[in-house]
Each structure stands twice: as structure tokens, then as C-alpha cells.
Motif scaffolding. Structure first.
Motif, short mmCIF file in Angstrom:
data_model
loop_
_atom_site.label_atom_id
_atom_site.label_comp_id
_atom_site.label_asym_id
_atom_site.label_seq_id
_atom_site.Cartn_x
_atom_site.Cartn_y
_atom_site.Cartn_z
N UNK A 40 94.75 24.56 -5.25
CA UNK A 40 93.89 23.58 -5.98
C UNK A 40 94.62 22.85 -7.22
N UNK A 41 94.63 21.63 -7.28
CA UNK A 41 95.48 20.84 -8.58
C UNK A 41 94.73 21.42 -9.55
N UNK A 42 93.40 21.21 -9.68
CA UNK A 42 92.45 21.18 -10.87
C UNK A 42 92.11 22.37 -11.22
N UNK B 145 98.16 24.92 -13.32
CA UNK B 145 98.38 24.65 -12.04
C UNK B 145 99.90 25.44 -11.64
#
Lengths: 687, 306
Positions: free
Chosen positions: B303-305, B221
């Protein structure tokens, strides 16, 4: 000010636009060119802050007025294509005035690509192709400036990149050119043509053929399958003229029939082939006429070509673009051993009110003195030979009784004079005869071994029907100036005042300078190869080429294979593009967690923001959907522990993952839509 | 340990009302061993925060008011001829202290600024050819006023980079403001802050924060965030490796302060604005937007994922 137009890009774009439309400018009405110039200047002034972007009213006014004005300025020419091209260019220039953002500039540049392609409608020569290549490089570098900031952008580096990109795309373009199936166009474009070079016409009056000798324009190019026949055998028949009104020779009878009728009649040729025939491949320059040129006795099996009773070839549509066809001709032949009544009558026709009394008398006397028709014919030829006839491009003007004046007074003429008077004399003695117009001779290009036939090779000769022999070609010019036939028009006429008068700057005039002549021949060879391999590359030639490269079996499948590969490629690309996620996500816990988030979004409960961490998401969900708070809290806790927490031993991790999977599954079953739930039950646990 | 951190936060919160987030960030910065730049308008409590921070750690504290005529020697110290002993003795300047409050740092000339900033980076000063070490924990809390720029020398990027965090304080919320108004102005109120953490706590905490786990997913991340700043045209230039290390360091400390032994994306998000805003410049494409807005965009776009 966001995405404002960068200075360098604007400069590039405007110069690109000017470059792209410059070949079209000559064809555009002057008013349109002025309007384009105004648009460009206006855009520059906008950039400098002197003028504002035009308002809606101005734009509307310009469009409303320019449309009818354009159509009006082309009034009478009836060429829809020119109007369309003009409107396209105008529209592009108007777009300049609307160009506020980068997006608009991209549109203009795409239009420039289209305009470059439009250029090919008018010209498909090598210079045109090279210009298009330059255009593409320039447009591409203009596009590159749009995607680079001013620091990284310099004319030099952008051009270098553009050249590299275009160079890389050329092999692909060639591959596509060779491989993409060629489909006949659904509709054909009305091609605008200049009527200056139409070559031989279907009428012949004194002076017509000599007029053609002023031009060094190319008529057609031929390459023979085997050895090129001798110059004196190269009589390229175009039309047969058998109707004479005392001054002008015209077509008559069935040679005026249209292609459709001839095609329906399609009678077997009544010619008799005696010796070996020779095959050749001919590329005809645009003539605007529908007849084709070939050696007697021609045979062709092309669907678009028919042969009429005069053994001349006709094609379906007038030749408005370079036209390539193959013919086989038998140089030894017998044509029409039996002459039909109608044809005989036509071949004996003489003017009703004839003032050539001296010629008639001459014919009568001479015929009486000769034993048979052939003897009479030789007598006439001898007359041409023995009297001081002079072969010249600039004969004196003839009066009412043109045959008489030529035969007995002036004795000066070009081939049409000789052919005309010869046929007249034949007919006067009741021997069927007719005039044939076409080209004679040709120049062999030593580099590629093909023959070039020019307008100054235009010629007229006679055909005489003799019993037992059929139509026999007789060239009275050969009796007067044999070197015209054996050496070619060039050799005889070079010192004539009128010769090549219309082509002052043609390289033909410098053929005595050896290197210039070699250069001319080289250039022509390149142009010929271009026409042969690029311009006339159509479906049949594609199939032939692929057959010779791959063999028939493979060729028939290659499109299948190519299509399959392409389809597969696009499917894979579409799959990854539409899936919207890169393929690198391997972490099973995250995959499941995201599926849960997707289900939550699908159920309309809550949409995870892209930049939202797991705990924030859980908190938000708990606020919005309190009934899910506990479950989600547990899932989040497990997920965080799984993915971010301290690494325990392998077994512990596995157990954690199992528990997470079970909980996520349970939660998904709670929130998912019925269909989705069904899927969940059907699919394995880790889905 | 977290209780004591909370106690320290509360202690400072008594003098800087309603600014828990800023206080935590400032504490996080010091616990992570970084220097802090506080940037806000005059009268927002910059100096108060700096004072309170010094007191809560019980650190040896010096304040330097930067002016345009301040010379490097005024900070570093000077050698003066000692008549009785017939030798030069070094009189250490205010920089020989565990915590320096450099007030209005952008008022000083670049020469003076760089004297301070050199000391920040090296942990030692060189005066008259002799290298002298600075005290063991050495913190600089600098303040600057971003608005009235007349007669100032804005810090260049290379020097801003030396600060782990830059925070603003912002106006108090109405409730805090009301309380402030009721209580009235007490100029010496920072003195009221009691020491709640010691030097040994600092060392222990820094050690513990260093062992907070960074999972591969989290590092992915962070890398995506950094890559975004480097690739996106809205940023004139991307984050340097020093900047990315700083992000991770601060996130670890933040996670530790939250009482966790592992860092979460939320930790990164909490510290990211303070850590990267002063290291980034707005690109040509995003003319007119502020760096904070860009960092918010960065946080919402990446995006975090995945």
C-alpha cells in the motif's frame, strides 16, 4: 506446482501420522489397519512419482465401501465410539491420498491433534498423557516444517522449536485446566471396557474368591483423613449375599433394588454410631458394577450414592471409569438391633433340597450343647480352630453336599468355604447370618500414606445377628488362619501355587527385592496423585481448590474477572483485526485522504488500488469521473504538497492542511452516501 | 533544465522510435551516476540506445565488444617496452574513456568481466601495481543477450548489483515499427544524434537531483516495499541496503527529470522495476514466475499510504 508438498514435511507428516495412530492400531480391525498401511504406502509412491493421485472414482469407491465394512466389522460389539474412532482414523488416512497442497497437510496435522485427544477416551494414565505430549511435539514440528523452506529446516531445529513452543504452552494449559469452569458433559460417552478385571461379583460359589487372588490388579486406593486403622479392621464391605441354594450364594431381597428405587426410598440408616467415625477418600478402579466398597458402618452424603438395608453402598451407574468418593465410617457401631421379619427370614434361609445332612446334625448337636446363640457361635469357631483345617488357594473339588464335604472330609478351603459353611451352620441353628463379600486389608504406601487394596485382597466373611448386639462381623477365616487377617493375604499366600498366577509380570512378584518394591510403591504413589489431582478434578474439587487458594469471595468473582479480561482482549483484538489497518497512521492529511478514497469506493465510483500513488489515482478518477476531475486534482495537488512537498514554515503547513481538510470535506460531501453525509455533518471537521 | 532533458529524450527518440520510457530510464540512470545494463534480444536496439546516449551527452566514448577470448589487458591496457627510451610505457586500454559501451558483457570470461566491474565500482584501475584513475564521469553501459546462453558466463548477483538499472527495450509498437520500416535501415544513424547536454549540465543536474525532497511518508513507502521483498516467501532473498539506496537515488533523479523538487510514490514506482528486478531472485514458492511479474506484484501488494 505452487505450494507443492515439501519432501521434509511429507516425511515428518507420515511418521507423525503413524505415531499418532499407533496406540489405536491394537483396537482397529486388521482390515482397517491394512487399508491405512496401503494409504501410507500409496502416498509415498505418489511422492516418488510411481503412482498418481487417486481419481474421483477410486476415492468415491473407497469411501462408499469402507463405511459399511467398518460398521460391519464392529457388528455385535455395539460400541458406537469404536466405530466413530475407526472412521476418523480411516478418514484421516484417506486424506493422505488427497494431500496435494500445504493446506491439505495442515488439515491432516489438525486431525492428528484430534486423534491424540481421542486417545484419552481410552486411557487417561500418566504414560498416555506423556505419549500425548510427545505426539503434540511431533505434530507441532511437522507443522513447523510446513512453514519453513528446506534451507532453514532441519529435524533438529524444528524439534527444538516445537519443544520450546509446547513447553511454553504447558503453563497456559495448566492454568486453563485449573481455572476453566468445569461443566458436566451434556451426554456421556459409551466407554468401551475390558471385562477382565471386574473384581468381586454378586455371586459366590466355592473358588470364586480364590480366583481373584490370582490377580495383582488394583481394586481401589484409600487415603484416610486420620490414621490408617489396623489391618484387621479393614473389612471393605462390598455386597451382602443371603440367598443360598446349596452351592452358590446370591444377593436377595432389597439388595437387588435399583439405584432409582433406593434413592426414592432413602430411609435413614438404622445403624447406631458408638465411637468416633473416620473419614476416607476412595478411588475405585473400574468394576462395571454399581456397588461400592466401604467399611462398616458407612455414611456418605454424596448425591450419587445410596445405602440399602444391608448397609452396602450403591452408585447411580456402573463404575466404568475410576470413581472417586468420600465416606465416613464408624468402626464401633450397632446395626439393626431390631431385625425385621423379612430380613430375619432371609437371614435364616436354607436350601430347600439340602443334602448337607451331616452339617445339620452337627449344628443341632452343637446348639443343644451350648447355652445360647453366642456360645454356639464360639463353639463353631473353636471347631474351625481345633480341627486340622487348612487354608489354601487350591482346595480339592467339592461334590453335591459341599458343606458336608468341606466340614468333615476335605477340611481344606479358602475364605469362601469358611464363610459359606459358617453361615450355613449358623442358619442351621436358627441364628440369622449372612455372607459378606468384599476386600480385606490393604497395603500402605509408605511414600504417600494411602492404602492400596488389590484383587488378591478379596475376601468373604460372615455377619451374625445376635440379640441386643445387632449384626456382628465374624470372620471364620481368622479362626483358621489368623495371620491372613493380621498380616494380609500377601504374607499368607505368597508361597501358594496359584497366588498371583494371572499376573506373572506384575512387580508384585518381586516385592522381596527391596529396591524394586520401593520403585513399585513410588510408581503407584505417582499414579495415585495423578488420579487424585488430575483425573478426578471436577467441579467440586475445582471450587475447593480455588477457595483454598483465593478465598470464597474472590473465587466467586474470578470467573467474572477472567471473563471480562478475556472479553476485553478479544474485543480489542477484533477491533484492530476488523479495522484492517495498523494503528500507526498518524499523519492527518493521509488519514483524511484515505477516508476520501474510502468514500469514493463506497459510492461505487472508483476503487483505489493498494499500490496506486495519489497522482495515478487522480488521473484514473479524472478519466472515469470527469465531473470530479477538477476537485480531485486540487485535492491531490494539496495533498502531494502537504505530504511529499518541500517543507515550508509551520504556519504555511498548517494553512495548507486546513485548506486540504476543507476541500476533502467538500468533496466527500459530494460523493458520500446520504447516511455517511449525515455522519460527516455530525462529526467534527477533522473526521 | 527540464526542457533540455526533454530535448535530449527527443533526440534519442529519433533513432529509437516509440521507446520514450526506456530512454528516460536510461537517462535517469546516467543522471543518477549509475551504470546501466541493457538486456534484450539481438537487434532490438541495445547498441543504438547506448550509442545515442553517449552522443547526446557529448561524452568521450569507447566501445568494447566482449568475446570469450577477451583478456583483462585488452580492456585495461598494457605496458610495452619502449626501445628508444629503454623503459616501459603504459598504453591505456579502451576503458580510459568517459563512457564505455560493453557489448555482450556475458560473453567474456569471469576474469575479464570482473576487471571491468572492478573499474566500475572503484572508478580507478590498477595495472601492474600502479593505480590509475579513470576519467571523471565514468559510465558503463553494458548490454547482454538473455536468451542464447550457450558459451556465456552469466553475471553473478554480486556483479549485477553494481548496475544501478537494468532495462529491457522490447519490441516497438506497430506505429513505430511502420515508421522504422518506411525509413529503412541506416547503420550509422546514431551518428545523427546531436549533443544536447554537456558535461557541466550533468554535474549540475546530479547536484540538483540530490536535493530533491524525500518526505517521511515516501520513505515509509520505500521501506514497506523493501520489507516486503525481505519477508515475502516469493522472493528468495530481499533487497540489499545498496539496492534500497539505489531505489531512492533513482526516484530522486526521476522526480527531478519530471521537474519536481520532491519525490512522489509514482516516481518510486516508475524506477522500481528497472532498479530492483536484476537484484531479486524468485523464491521457491513462486517457481515459474518471472522477476518482472514479481515486481509488479510487489507494486500492487504494498500500500502506498500505510
Amino acid at each position: 506446482m505452487k505450494e507443492a508438498v515439501p519432501r521434509l514435511s511429507l516425511g515428518w507428516l507420515l511418521s507423525t501420522f503413524v505415531l499418532v495412530i499407533s496406540p489405536h492400531l491394537l483396537r482397529l480391525p486388521i482390515g482397517v489397519s491394512a487399508l491405512i498401511a496401503v494409504c501410507i504406502v500409496w502416498r509415498v509412491l505418489i511422492f516418488r512419482g510411481r503412482l498418481a493421485f487417486p481419481g474421483t472414482a477410486v476415492r468415491l469407491l473407497v469411501v462408499v465401501f469402507s463405511l459399511p465394512l467398518t460398521v460391519l466389522s464392529y457388528r455385535g460389539e455395539g460400541a458406537g465410539l469404536d466405530v466413530a474412532v475407526c472412521l476418523l482414523i480411516l478418514g484421516t488416512s484417506f486424506k493422505l491420498l488427497e494431500m496435494r497442497r500445504r493446506r491439505d497437510m495442515i488439515i491432516v496435522l489438525c486431525l492428528c491433534y484430534v486423534l491424540t485427544m481421542v486417545g484419552f477416551i481410552y486411557s487417561q494414565t500418566i504414560p498416555a498423557a506423556l505419549l500425548a505430549l510427545v505426539n503434540i511435539v511431533v505434530i507441532t514440528s511437522a507443522l513447523i516444517t510446513l512453514y519453513r523452506d528446506n534451507i532453514h529446516s532441519s529435524v533438529e531445529s524444528n524439534t527444538r522449536l516445537a519443544v520450546r513452543m509446547v513447553a511454553q504452552s504447558i503453563p497456559l494449559a495448566i492454568a486453563l485446566f485449573v481455572l476453566i469452569p468445569r461443566v458436566a458433559p451434556l451426554w456421556s460417552m459409551p466407554i468401551p471396557v475390558s471385562s477382565s478385571t471386574t473384581g468381586v461379583t454378586d455371586e459366590m460359589s466355592p473358588g470364586d474368591v480364590s480366583r481373584l487372588s490370582r490377580s495383582a490388579a488394583l481394586a481401589f486406593r484409600v487415603s484416610f483423613d486420620t490414621q490408617t486403622p489396623a489391618n484387621e479392621d479393614l473389612y471393605w464391605r462390598g455386597l451382602v449375599l443371603d440367598s443360598f441354594d446349596g452351592r452358590v450364594w446370591r444377593r436377595g431381597g432389597s439388595s437387588l433394588l435399583s439405584f432409582e428405587i433406593l434413592e426414592r426410598l432413602r430411609t435413614p440408616s438404622r445403624g447406631e454410631v458408638l465411637g468416633e467415625d473416620i473419614g476416607y477418600d476412595l478411588i475405585l478402579e473400574p468394576t462395571q458394577q454399581s456397588w461400592l466398597y466401604a467399611l462398616q458402618l458407612a455414611q456418605t452424603n454424596t448425591a450419587d450414592i445410596v445405602q440399602d438395608r444391608y448397609y452396602t453402598l450403591q452408585t447411580r451407574k456402573p463404575v466404568t471409569q475410576r470413581y472417586r468418593y468420600q465416606v465416613r465410617s464408624a468402626l464401633e457401631y450397632r446395626a439393626d438391633v431390631r431385625l425385621s421379619g423379612a430380613l430375619r427370614a432371609r437371614a435364616l434361609q436354607l436350601p430347600q433340597e439340602d443334602s448337607n445332612l451331616r452339617a445339620r446334625e452337627f449344628a443341632r448337636d452343637l446348639r443343644r450343647a451350648s447355652s445360647d446363640d453366642e456360645g454356639y457361635m464360639l463353639q463353631v469357631l473353636r471347631y474351625f480352630q481345633e480341627q486340622p483345617f487348612y487354608y489354601t488357594l487350591t482346595p480339592p473339588a467339592l461334590g453335591e453336599a459341599s458343606i458336608d464335604e468341606f466340614l468333615f472330609d476335605s477340611l481344606q478351603g479358602f475364605c469362601e468355604h469358611y464363610a459359606s459353611s459358617f453361615v450355613y451352620l449358623m442358619r442351621a441353628a436358627n441364628i440369622p447370618a449372612r455372607v459378606v463379600v468384599g476386600y480385606q486389608g490393604g497395603e500402605v504406601n509408605p511414600f504417600e500414606g494411602y492404602t492400596m487394596v488389590y484383587q488378591y485382597n478379596a475376601h468373604a466373611w460372615a455377619e451374625v445377628w445376635l440379640p441386643g448386639q445387632g449384626w456382628v462381623r465374624v470372620d471364620p477365616t481368622a479362626a483358621v488362619a489368623p495371620e491372613r487377617i493380621s498380616l494380609g493375604a500377601q504374607a499368607v499366600l505368597a508361597n501358594e501355587p496359584g497366588f498371583l498366577e494371572d499376573s506373572r509380570f506384575s512387580m508384585m512378584r518381586f516385592r522381596d527385592t527391596q529396591w524394586l518394591n520401593a520403585l513399585r510403591l513410588r510408581l503407584d504413589a505417582v499414579d495415585y496423585a495423578w488420579n487424585r489431582w488430575v483425573i478426578s478434578y471436577d467441579e467440586t474439587r475445582q471450587v475447593d481448590l480455588l477457595d483454598s487458594l483465593l478465598g470464597q469471595q474472590l473465587r466467586e468473582r474470578i470467573f467474572l474477572v477472567l471473563g471480562a479480561v478475556l472479553a476485553l482482549f478479544f474485543l480489542i483484538a477484533a477491533f484492530f483485526l476488523l479495522r484492517g489497518a495498523p494503528a500507526q497512521m498518524r499523519d492527518p492529511a493521509t488519514r483524511l485522504y484515505l477516508r476520501l478514497a474510502a468514500d469514493l469506493a463506497g459510492s461505487g465510483m472508483i476503487m483505489r488500488h493498494r499500490g496506486e500513488g495519489p497522482r495515478d489515482f487522480c488521473e484514473r478518477l479524472a478519466r472515469q469521473q470527469p465531473e470530479l476531475a477538477d476537485d480531485m486534482g486540487r485535492v491531490t495537488g494539496l495533498y502531494v504538497q502537504c505530504c511529499y512537498g518541500r517543507e515550508g514554515n509551520e504556519a504555511g503547513r498548517e494553512q495548507l492542511l486546513q485548506e486540504l481538510m476543507a476541500r476533502i470535506r467538500a468533496l466527500r460531501l459530494r460523493v458520500a452516501s446520504p447516511t455517511r453525509r449525515l455522519w460527516l455533518r455530525l462529526l467534527p471537521r477533522h473526521y | 533544465m527540464q526542457d533540455r532533458i526533454q530535448a535530449a529524450v527527443d533526440e534519442i527518440g529519433q533513432v529509437l522510435l516509440g521507446k520514450e520510457q526506456q530512454i528516460r530510464l536510461a537517462l535517469c540512470c546516467l543522471l543518477a551516476g549509475g551504470h546501466l545494463l541493457i538486456e534484450d534480444l539481438p537487434g532490438m536496439g541495445k547498441t543504438t540506445l547506448a550509442h545515442a546516449l553517449a552522443r547526446v551527452f557529448g561524452l568521450d566514448f569507447n566501445r568494447i565488444q566482449f568475446t570469450s577470448d577477451l583478456l583483462p589487458a585488452d580492456i585495461l591496457g598494457v605496458s610495452i617496452f619502449d626501445q628508444p627510451n629503454a623503459c616501459f610505457t603504459f598504453h591505456p586500454g579502451p576503458i580510459f574513456s568517459q563512457l564505455i559501451l560493453a557489448d555482450e558483457i556475458n560473453r567474456a570470461t569471469p576474469k575479464t568481466q570482473s576487471a571491468l566491474l572492478e573499474a566500475m565500482e572503484e572508478g580507478q584501475v590498477s595495472v601492474e601495481g600502479e593505480t590509475r584513475p579513470l576519467p571523471a564521469p565514468f559510465f558503463v553501459i553494458a548490454t547482454q543477450n538473455p536468451v542464447s546462453l550457450a558459451g556465456t558466463f552469466p553475471l553473478p548477483e554480486s556483479q549485477l548489483d553494481r548496475f544501478l538499472m537494468r532495462i529491457g527495450i522490447g519490441y516497438p509498437d506497430p506505429k513505430a515499427e511502420r515508421e522504422l520500416l518506411e525509413r529503412g535501415v541506416e547503420p550509422e544513424q546514431a551518428r545523427l544524434v546531436r549533443q544536447s547536454l554537456g558535461l557541466e549540465d550533468l554535474v549540475a543536474m546530479r547536484k540538483a537531483a540530490g536535493s530533491v525532497r524525500l518526505s517521511p511518508l515516501l520513505l515509509d513507502y520505500v521501506q514497506r516495499l523493501i520489507a516486503y521483498t525481505r519477508d515475502n516467501e516469493h522472493f528468495r532473498f530481499g533487497l540489499s541496503p545498496r539496492g534500497s539506496i539505489a531505489v531512492v537515488r533513482a526516484a530522486r533523479t526521476w522526480a527531478y527529470m519530471e521537474g519536481r523538487d520532491h519525490a512522489l510514490p509514482e516516481d518510486v514506482q516508475a524506477v522500481l522495476p528497472a532498479v530492483v528486478e536484476h537484484r531479486l531472485r524468485v523464491g521457491v514458492e513462486a517457481e515459474g514466475r518471472s522477476a518482472p511479474a514479481l515486481v509488479q506484484r510487489l507494486l500492487s501488494e504494498v500500500d502506498v499510504f500505510r
